[in-house]
Design a protein around this motif. Sequence first.
Motif, PDB file in Angstrom:
ATOM      1  N   CYS A   1       8.723 -48.866  23.939  1.00  0.00           N
ATOM      2  CA  CYS A   1       8.099 -48.157  25.057  1.00  0.00           C
ATOM      3  C   CYS A   1       8.962 -46.989  25.494  1.00  0.00           C
TER       4      CYS A   1
ATOM      5  N   HIS B   1       3.716 -54.644  26.412  1.00  0.00           N
ATOM      6  CA  HIS B   1       4.181 -53.250  26.447  1.00  0.00           C
ATOM      7  C   HIS B   1       3.394 -52.441  27.479  1.00  0.00           C
ATOM      8  N   ILE B   2       3.980 -51.327  27.866  1.00  0.00           N
ATOM      9  CA  ILE B   2       3.301 -50.434  28.811  1.00  0.00           C
ATOM     10  C   ILE B   2       2.283 -49.615  28.036  1.00  0.00           C
TER      11      ILE B   2
ATOM     12  N   HIS C   1      10.775 -52.443  32.463  1.00  0.00           N
ATOM     13  CA  HIS C   1      10.354 -52.707  31.086  1.00  0.00           C
ATOM     14  C   HIS C   1      10.969 -51.689  30.145  1.00  0.00           C
TER      15      HIS C   1
ATOM     16  N   CYS D   1      12.984 -52.200  26.550  1.00  0.00           N
ATOM     17  CA  CYS D   1      12.074 -52.124  25.395  1.00  0.00           C
ATOM     18  C   CYS D   1      12.195 -50.772  24.702  1.00  0.00           C
TER      19      CYS D   1
HETATM   20 ZN    ZN Z   1       7.441 -52.280  25.590  1.00  0.00          ZN
END
Ligand code: ZN
Length: 183
Positions: free
Chosen positions: A36, A4-5, A29, A33
């Motif tokens: 996130c 994840h970021i 991403h 996701c």
């Molecule tokens: Zn993520």
Amino acid sequence: MHTHISTEQISLALDRRLSPQEQADAREHLTGCPTCRQEWDAWHVLGNRFAQAPLIGPAPGFVQRFEKRLQQRRAARRGLLGGVVLLTGSVSLWSLIALVGLIFGVSWVSAHPAWAGSVVQFAVRLAHTLQPLTVTLRLFINGLLQIPTPVLSITLGSGLLIMAVIWAQLVNWQRGRLSALPG
Ligand SMILES: [Zn+2]
């Protein structure tokens, strides 16, 4: 990209401080996701709110309060100066009065020798009445004269120092009282 970021990276991305490659990776991403994406949205909303909020200025009345504080400080300084002037002024005034009185007294005594005699008599009688006091005074002066000079000067010096400290304390107390005044 499976990791994840981080919040830090989201923050950097929002500020457009990531490199173009990092920015592209983050975007990629985020599209895939939801976790996130949610965090990104939250930070985005928060960032917009900060941008729209008016600049936080000084609380109302701050300038007035500051001015008042400044005036009080000036008044306190004037009070301190006034105290010093008052002290030196009163000291010189009283010495002047004493000098004038001495000159008058001497000229009066030399103009009226008979009166001077009775004045001396009166002084002698007074001295007899106050004999215990004069004896004490004489003993004190004799004692002072017998003290070695360095000890005497040290004693006098510390006495003067104590007086100065007491005076400084008084001035400080007066200054504190002035600056605590409302209005
Ligand atoms: Zn993520």
